[in-house]
Design a protein around this motif. Structure first.
Motif, PDB file in Angstrom:
ATOM      1  N   ASP A   1       1.458  -6.470   5.976  1.00 58.14           N
ATOM      2  CA  ASP A   1       1.119  -5.285   5.869  1.00 58.14           C
ATOM      3  C   ASP A   1       0.206  -5.061   4.787  1.00 58.14           C
ATOM      4  O   ASP A   1      -0.728  -4.204   4.604  1.00 58.14           O
ATOM      5  CB  ASP A   1       2.260  -4.288   5.675  1.00 58.14           C
ATOM      6  CG  ASP A   1       3.161  -4.117   6.971  1.00 58.14           C
ATOM      7  OD1 ASP A   1       2.874  -4.467   7.914  1.00 58.14           O
ATOM      8  OD2 ASP A   1       4.295  -3.607   6.742  1.00 58.14           O
TER       9      ASP A   1
ATOM     10  N   TRP B   1       0.860  -1.151  -0.057  1.00 54.96           N
ATOM     11  CA  TRP B   1      -0.007   0.100   0.080  1.00 54.96           C
ATOM     12  C   TRP B   1       1.002   1.265  -0.037  1.00 54.96           C
ATOM     13  O   TRP B   1       1.840   1.231   0.770  1.00 54.96           O
ATOM     14  CB  TRP B   1      -0.676  -0.139   1.079  1.00 54.96           C
ATOM     15  CG  TRP B   1      -2.018  -1.220   1.297  1.00 54.96           C
ATOM     16  CD1 TRP B   1      -1.801  -2.180   1.587  1.00 54.96           C
ATOM     17  CD2 TRP B   1      -3.283  -0.788   0.677  1.00 54.96           C
ATOM     18  NE1 TRP B   1      -2.953  -3.170   1.424  1.00 54.96           N
ATOM     19  CE2 TRP B   1      -3.782  -2.130   0.894  1.00 54.96           C
ATOM     20  CE3 TRP B   1      -3.916   0.198  -0.024  1.00 54.96           C
ATOM     21  CZ2 TRP B   1      -5.209  -2.286   0.326  1.00 54.96           C
ATOM     22  CZ3 TRP B   1      -5.091  -0.129  -0.470  1.00 54.96           C
ATOM     23  CH2 TRP B   1      -6.042  -1.454  -0.180  1.00 54.96           C
TER      24      TRP B   1
ATOM     25  N   TRP C   1      -7.593   0.972   4.308  1.00 56.98           N
ATOM     26  CA  TRP C   1      -7.981   1.598   3.190  1.00 56.98           C
ATOM     27  C   TRP C   1      -8.788   0.875   2.190  1.00 56.98           C
ATOM     28  O   TRP C   1      -9.151   1.715   1.059  1.00 56.98           O
ATOM     29  CB  TRP C   1      -6.552   1.931   2.532  1.00 56.98           C
ATOM     30  CG  TRP C   1      -5.573   2.658   3.461  1.00 56.98           C
ATOM     31  CD1 TRP C   1      -5.850   3.664   4.076  1.00 56.98           C
ATOM     32  CD2 TRP C   1      -4.403   2.219   4.013  1.00 56.98           C
ATOM     33  NE1 TRP C   1      -4.796   4.315   4.727  1.00 56.98           N
ATOM     34  CE2 TRP C   1      -3.923   3.299   4.881  1.00 56.98           C
ATOM     35  CE3 TRP C   1      -3.491   1.125   3.922  1.00 56.98           C
ATOM     36  CZ2 TRP C   1      -2.889   3.356   5.473  1.00 56.98           C
ATOM     37  CZ3 TRP C   1      -2.289   0.829   4.581  1.00 56.98           C
ATOM     38  CH2 TRP C   1      -1.878   1.937   5.279  1.00 56.98           C
TER      39      TRP C   1
ATOM     40  N   GLY D   1      -3.265  -3.544   5.569  1.00 55.57           N
ATOM     41  CA  GLY D   1      -3.794  -2.259   4.947  1.00 55.57           C
ATOM     42  C   GLY D   1      -4.959  -2.226   4.404  1.00 55.57           C
ATOM     43  O   GLY D   1      -5.735  -1.200   4.482  1.00 55.57           O
TER      44      GLY D   1
END
Length: 239
Positions: free
Chosen positions: A209, A121, A217, A213
């Protein structure tokens, strides 16, 4: 063959590059909004139509290959992009698809000299032209080792630090984006498992991650994609 005929839903040509590849969220949103999908896989021998007269547009997705590869299907697919451009039909290229469009338009595709990649991301910054078009997500999901130049005559819509050309429009109906908004959760999990060897590359993020993420998002990315697809392809009843 195209599914579109009199009295049936308009059809979007979907070009995929692996046997098990899926149009994911892009396909889901298009079908939910009233389109049918005509899926072709050129690496497996599927032909591409000589005209898009029977389609409401086309989407060329990504893949593990490079737009610079010498495979016959890469060359044929890149040349085929003259069809939507000449006929001025809605076209969207995602990652590899955008890079093929750039090559077709005389631009260049390649990696950074320092080897930095975008896998995970990363922040996205809309340009002034992009801001006039719509609201863009602050973070987007990336999975690429190569970027592209901005073709002559194209309008840059979004940029980023390491790969400055993230989204562009060419002419009335051709669009290219570097990042991936099409991934469902299942698709992302598959990419994280199968692409784990790439997480050691400079600039790449660890697999945890990617999924972490997504929880923060992804809803914003999905909201953007819904609006973006309507901008590119319109509503089916008007297609």
């Amino acid at each position: 063959m195209s599914k579109q005929a009199a009295g049936k839903r308009p059809s979007i040509l979907v070009v995929l590059h692996q046997e098990l590849s899926s149009p994911g969220r892009v396909g889901n949103l298009l079908t939910d909004s009233g389109f049918d999908l005509d899926i072709r896989r050129p690496p497996l021998g599927d032909p591409l139509p000589d005209t898009l007269a029977e389609h409401a547009g086309a989407v060329v997705f990504g893949g593990p290959m490079s737009a610079n590869d010498t495979d016959e299907f890469v060359r044929r697919e890149t040349e085929w992009l003259s069809v939507p451009l000449v006929e001025n039909r809605p076209f969207l290229g995602i990652c590899l698809g955008a890079q093929m469009l750039v090559n077709h338009l005389g631009g260049s595709v390649g990696s950074r000299d320092d080897g930095i990649v975008e896998i995970g991301w990363y922040p996205l910054k809309p340009t002034e032209d992009g801001k006039k078009l719509m609201h863009w997500p602050e973070m987007v999901y990336q999975f690429h080792r190569e970027g592209f130049s901005l073709p002559d005559g194209a309008t840059l819509l979004a940029t980023a630090d390491h790969y400055p050309n993230q989204a562009f429009r060419y002419g009335d109906n051709a669009w290219g984006i570097q990042f991936h908004a099409e991934l469902t959760r299942v698709m992302m999990q598959r990419w994280v498992v199968r692409g784990a060897h790439r997480f050691e590359l400079p600039g790449a993020q660890p697999g945890r991650d990617h999924l972490g993420g997504r929880m923060i998002w992804d809803m914003h990315l999905k909201r953007w994609l819904t609006e973006f697809l309507e901008t590119v392809f319109g509503r089916p009843e008007a297609a």
